[in-house]
Motif scaffolding. Structure first.
Motif, mmCIF file in Angstrom:
data_model
loop_
_atom_site.group_PDB
_atom_site.id
_atom_site.type_symbol
_atom_site.label_atom_id
_atom_site.label_comp_id
_atom_site.label_asym_id
_atom_site.label_seq_id
_atom_site.Cartn_x
_atom_site.Cartn_y
_atom_site.Cartn_z
ATOM 1 N N ARG A 1 0.814 -1.224 0.000
ATOM 2 C CA ARG A 1 0.000 0.000 0.000
ATOM 3 C C ARG A 1 0.847 1.273 0.000
ATOM 4 O O ARG A 1 0.309 2.374 -0.129
ATOM 5 C CB ARG A 1 -0.945 -0.021 1.210
ATOM 6 N N ARG A 2 2.146 1.148 0.195
ATOM 7 C CA ARG A 2 3.095 2.266 0.100
ATOM 8 C C ARG A 2 2.729 3.441 1.006
ATOM 9 O O ARG A 2 2.849 4.603 0.646
ATOM 10 C CB ARG A 2 3.196 2.748 -1.356
ATOM 11 N N ARG A 3 2.276 3.112 2.210
ATOM 12 C CA ARG A 3 1.905 4.167 3.152
ATOM 13 C C ARG A 3 3.050 4.561 4.076
ATOM 14 O O ARG A 3 3.010 5.625 4.693
ATOM 15 C CB ARG A 3 0.714 3.711 3.994
ATOM 16 N N LEU B 1 -0.332 4.266 12.982
ATOM 17 C CA LEU B 1 -0.085 3.498 11.773
ATOM 18 C C LEU B 1 -1.180 2.455 11.630
ATOM 19 O O LEU B 1 -1.731 1.970 12.614
ATOM 20 C CB LEU B 1 1.271 2.788 11.849
ATOM 21 N N GLU C 1 1.085 -2.086 8.614
ATOM 22 C CA GLU C 1 2.338 -1.341 8.648
ATOM 23 C C GLU C 1 2.947 -1.341 10.042
ATOM 24 O O GLU C 1 4.169 -1.474 10.205
ATOM 25 C CB GLU C 1 2.112 0.099 8.181
ATOM 26 N N HIS D 1 4.850 7.971 3.884
ATOM 27 C CA HIS D 1 4.138 9.162 4.345
ATOM 28 C C HIS D 1 3.868 9.132 5.853
ATOM 29 O O HIS D 1 3.224 10.044 6.377
ATOM 30 C CB HIS D 1 2.805 9.290 3.603
ATOM 31 N N ALA D 2 4.344 8.108 6.520
ATOM 32 C CA ALA D 2 4.063 7.970 7.953
ATOM 33 C C ALA D 2 4.873 8.956 8.774
ATOM 34 O O ALA D 2 5.947 9.417 8.368
ATOM 35 C CB ALA D 2 4.371 6.541 8.403
#
Length: 300
Positions: free
Chosen positions: A62-64, A176, A180, A67-68
Motif C-alpha cells: 500500500r506504500r503508506r 499506523l 504497517e 508518508h508515515a
C-alpha cells in the motif's frame, strides 16, 4: 456499521487480553529454538526475521510507510526492540520473574507521564509505590540486594521500560495501520536482535536442526509477531498506555502457570508476595477515579 467509541474500546481491550494469553506461552517456542541450536538471541532473530518477511508484502503493497510520521515509526520500532529484549530474557531467566519484571510497565508509564507534565492522581502514586515495593521484595527474596541477577532479569527490566516509552510515543503520534505497524514492529525487533545476538553467542554452526528451526520460527513469527501483534498495535493506539499494561497482565497468570506445569518453575513465598505487589500496582493504575460532581442547581 461504524463502531462507537465505547465498542472500539471494548474490542481493543479484548484484543489486548487475548494477546496477553497467547504471549503467556511464548517462552515455549523461544526455548525450543534454543534446544535445536539457535542459542542466545539468535532464536529471537530467526523469529522476528520470519515475521518481518511474512508481514512485508501486506505492509509494503500500500506504500503508506513513506508518508508515515517519523516519530510514530520510531515509537513502533522501539516497541519491537522492547519485545525483542523480553524474548531473549526467557533464555536466561525464569519465566514468571521475566514476565513480572516486564509488567512493571504501568509504573514506568505513570512516571513518564509525570515527566511530560500530565496530571498524576494520588492513586497513581500509590501504584508507583506498590510496583517499586514489589520489585524490591521480589528481587531481594534471597536476602541480597534487590537488583536483577543475570542477563535475563536485566533484559526483562529494560524491555518493560522501553515498552512504556514506546506505548507513550505511539499514543501521542498519528497511528499506523495495523499491517504497517506490525511490520515496523517486527523490523525493529529483528534489527535489535541482530545487533545484540553476537554479544550472547557466536553465529550458529552446522549443528542447527534446519527444518525444525524454520518451522518453529515461521509459526512463532507469523502467529505471535504477525497476527496478534497487528491486533495489539491497533489496540494500543485506542487505549491509554497504563490500561494496555494492565490488560496484558493476563500473560502473567498464563505464563506463571504454564512454566510451573511444563518447566517445573515455581516461585518462593517472598517472590509471590513481590509479584502480587507488582500486579496490585497495575490494578491501581487503571482503577476508576472518582470525578468531582458538579453542584446541584439551587431551587427557587
Amino acid at each position: 456499521m461504524p463502531l462507537t467509541d465505547e465498542t472500539t474500546r471494548r474490542v481493543a481491550s479484548l484484543l489486548v487480553v487475548a494477546s496477553g494469553v497467547l504471549w503467556g506461552f511464548y517462552w515455549l517456542p523461544v526455548r525450543r529454538l534454543e534446544e535445536i541450536g539457535l542459542s542466545g538471541a539468535w532464536g529471537t532473530f530467526a523469529i522476528t526475521l520470519a515475521a518481518t518477511a511474512l508481514l512485508a508484502p501486506a505492509a509494503l503493497a500500500r506504500r503508506r510507510l513513506r508518508h508515515a510520521d517519523p516519530w510514530a515509526l520510531a515509537s513502533v520500532a522501539l516497541g519491537g526492540a522492547a519485545f525483542m529484549l523480553y524474548s531473549v530474557g526467557f533464555v536466561y531467566g525464569r519465566v514468571a520473574i521475566i514476565i513480572l519484571l516486564f509488567f512493571l510497565t504501568p509504573v514506568w508509564s505513570t512516571l513518564i507521564g509525570r515527566l511530560l507534565g500530565w496530571h498524576t492522581p494520588r492513586l497513581r502514586l500509590a501504584a508507583i509505590a506498590a510496583g517499586l515495593a514489589g520489585l524490591a521484595v521480589m528481587l531481594g527474596a534471597d536476602g541480597e540486594w534487590p537488583l536483577p541477577r543475570g542477563a535475563g532479569e536485566w533484559l526483562a527490566l529494560a524491555s518493560g521500560l522501553m515498552w512504556s516509552v514506546s506505548t507513550t510515543g505511539i499514543r501521542l503520534r498519528p497511528a499506523l495501520a495495523p499491517p504497517e505497524a506490525a511490520f515496523v514492529f517486527a523490523m525493529g525487533a529483528s534489527a535489535g536482535a541482530l545487533a545484540i545476538a553476537p554479544l550472547f553467542g557466536p553465529l550458529p554452526g552446522p549443528g542447527v536442526e534446519i527444518a525444525p528451526a524454520l518451522l518453529w520460527s515461521g509459526v512463532t513469527g507469523g502467529l505471535w509477531w504477525g497476527v496478534f501483534m497487528a491486533g495489539l498495535m491497533w489496540a494500543t493506539t485506542r487505549l491509554e498506555p497504563a490500561r494496555t499494561g494492565i490488560l496484558l497482565m493476563s500473560e502473567v497468570l498464563v505464563g506463571a502457570l504454564s512454566a510451573a506445569w511444563l518447566a517445573g518453575e515455581h516461585l518462593g513465598p517472598l517472590e509471590l508476595a513481590g509479584g502480587a505487589l507488582v500486579l496490585c500496582a497495575g490494578v491501581l493504575e487503571v482503577w476508576p477515579l472518582r470525578r468531582p460532581q458538579a453542584p446541584l442547581p439551587s431551587e427557587g
